[in-house]
Design an enzyme around this catalytic site. Sequence first.
Site, PDB file in Angstrom:
ATOM      1  N   ARG A 239     -45.457 -22.855 -65.174  1.00 28.63           N
ATOM      2  CA  ARG A 239     -44.738 -21.637 -65.533  1.00 28.63           C
ATOM      3  C   ARG A 239     -44.446 -20.839 -64.271  1.00 28.63           C
ATOM      4  O   ARG A 239     -45.297 -20.717 -63.381  1.00 28.63           O
ATOM      5  CB  ARG A 239     -45.563 -20.782 -66.506  1.00 28.63           C
ATOM      6  CG  ARG A 239     -45.627 -21.346 -67.915  1.00 28.63           C
ATOM      7  CD  ARG A 239     -44.294 -21.211 -68.622  1.00 28.63           C
ATOM      8  NE  ARG A 239     -44.295 -21.835 -69.941  1.00 28.63           N
ATOM      9  CZ  ARG A 239     -43.919 -23.080 -70.196  1.00 28.63           C
ATOM     10  NH1 ARG A 239     -43.523 -23.860 -69.193  1.00 28.63           N
ATOM     11  NH2 ARG A 239     -43.933 -23.557 -71.414  1.00 28.63           N
ATOM     12  N   GLU A 268     -35.470 -17.081 -64.970  1.00 24.26           N
ATOM     13  CA  GLU A 268     -34.524 -18.193 -65.030  1.00 24.26           C
ATOM     14  C   GLU A 268     -33.311 -17.808 -65.863  1.00 24.26           C
ATOM     15  O   GLU A 268     -33.438 -17.027 -66.811  1.00 24.26           O
ATOM     16  CB  GLU A 268     -35.210 -19.421 -65.641  1.00 24.26           C
ATOM     17  CG  GLU A 268     -36.402 -19.900 -64.819  1.00 24.26           C
ATOM     18  CD  GLU A 268     -37.134 -21.081 -65.460  1.00 24.26           C
ATOM     19  OE1 GLU A 268     -36.730 -21.499 -66.572  1.00 24.26           O
ATOM     20  OE2 GLU A 268     -38.113 -21.566 -64.871  1.00 24.26           O
ATOM     21  N   HIS A 287     -35.578 -26.440 -64.151  1.00 22.74           N
ATOM     22  CA  HIS A 287     -36.489 -26.540 -65.303  1.00 22.74           C
ATOM     23  C   HIS A 287     -36.147 -27.760 -66.162  1.00 22.74           C
ATOM     24  O   HIS A 287     -35.838 -27.648 -67.356  1.00 22.74           O
ATOM     25  CB  HIS A 287     -36.426 -25.258 -66.140  1.00 22.74           C
ATOM     26  CG  HIS A 287     -37.670 -25.035 -66.958  1.00 22.74           C
ATOM     27  ND1 HIS A 287     -38.122 -23.789 -67.291  1.00 22.74           N
ATOM     28  CD2 HIS A 287     -38.560 -25.896 -67.517  1.00 22.74           C
ATOM     29  CE1 HIS A 287     -39.228 -23.878 -68.009  1.00 22.74           C
ATOM     30  NE2 HIS A 287     -39.504 -25.168 -68.160  1.00 22.74           N
TER      31      HIS A 287
END
Length: 322
Positions: A239, A268, A287
């Site tokens: 994370r 993000e 990601h």
Amino acid sequence: MTRPYIYITRKCSEEQLAPLYEVADVDMWPEEETACPREILLEKAEKADGLLTMLSDSIDRELLDKASHLKVIANLAVGFDNIDVPYANSKGIVVCNTPDILTDTTADLTFGLLLSTARRLMEASEYVKQNQWKSWGPLLLAGHDVHHKTIGILGMGKIGQAVAKRATGFDMKVLYHNRSRNEQAETSLGAVFTSFDEMLATSDFIVCLAPLTNETRELFNKDAFKKMKKSAIFINAGRGAVVNEEDLYNALVNGEIAGAGLDVFLNEPIGAEHPLVGLHNVVALPHIGSASYETRYSMMNLCAMNIAAVLNGNEPKTKVVI
């Protein structure tokens, strides 16, 4: 009798969502790479019996208070820190996630990120594409060996164990730190439990796979980076908020650590203007830890089955229990 209404916050494969179409009217945000706007999500949630959400969707008290018909939320992720699970449960709403399916896929990506950072693969590829390769040199784009080095893993869950298994194929020594010891990892993989500080000081590669909690938030800060070897490489596939990005930037610029491979960030999405992206010793990915066709399709299908199960009065396969 009116069929239940399901809203899906990102474009997904209709084939994988077949269990939902059998039991409900399904509405889906039509974009794959653009998030459903907050105001639309709130509007759809007001009438939804079920939501299929992404990790980027904030399912907070405001939304849950509006969602008077909501019975189930299926998050297309292992993590669920984007959802106020206790508050949802207090309203009788079941929350589900997608564990296990993405373990090996995420481990593949994590180890690939480690290799790419250590051996400067992204830099080397751009070097050729930018027509800079003029001759061979003894230290041209020299990186760091991975084999026979020490890897330290924060978060020895299923993904952590899968990464450790891959590390053993490179004859790496595996250290780990966890909230509690993982005897299975120690027995089957030869992993060695250490304190967090010892892991930082002795590992050549630090891999963060920890969930975001109050204890792990900004755990990787200036103090942590100062404890690492100057030759250490930091990998984060957990994370973004586990890292203080300003401290990481300073550690990289000041030579306190050698490099970083990052699949997750604090806010993000990010772009080329992000300070970390501009550093030559950083590999930045959008990601994509679980982004293989096989895994993402399986995640979609599991979400659909979980929602359908709850709407049919049955127990879902992967209910979040905290």
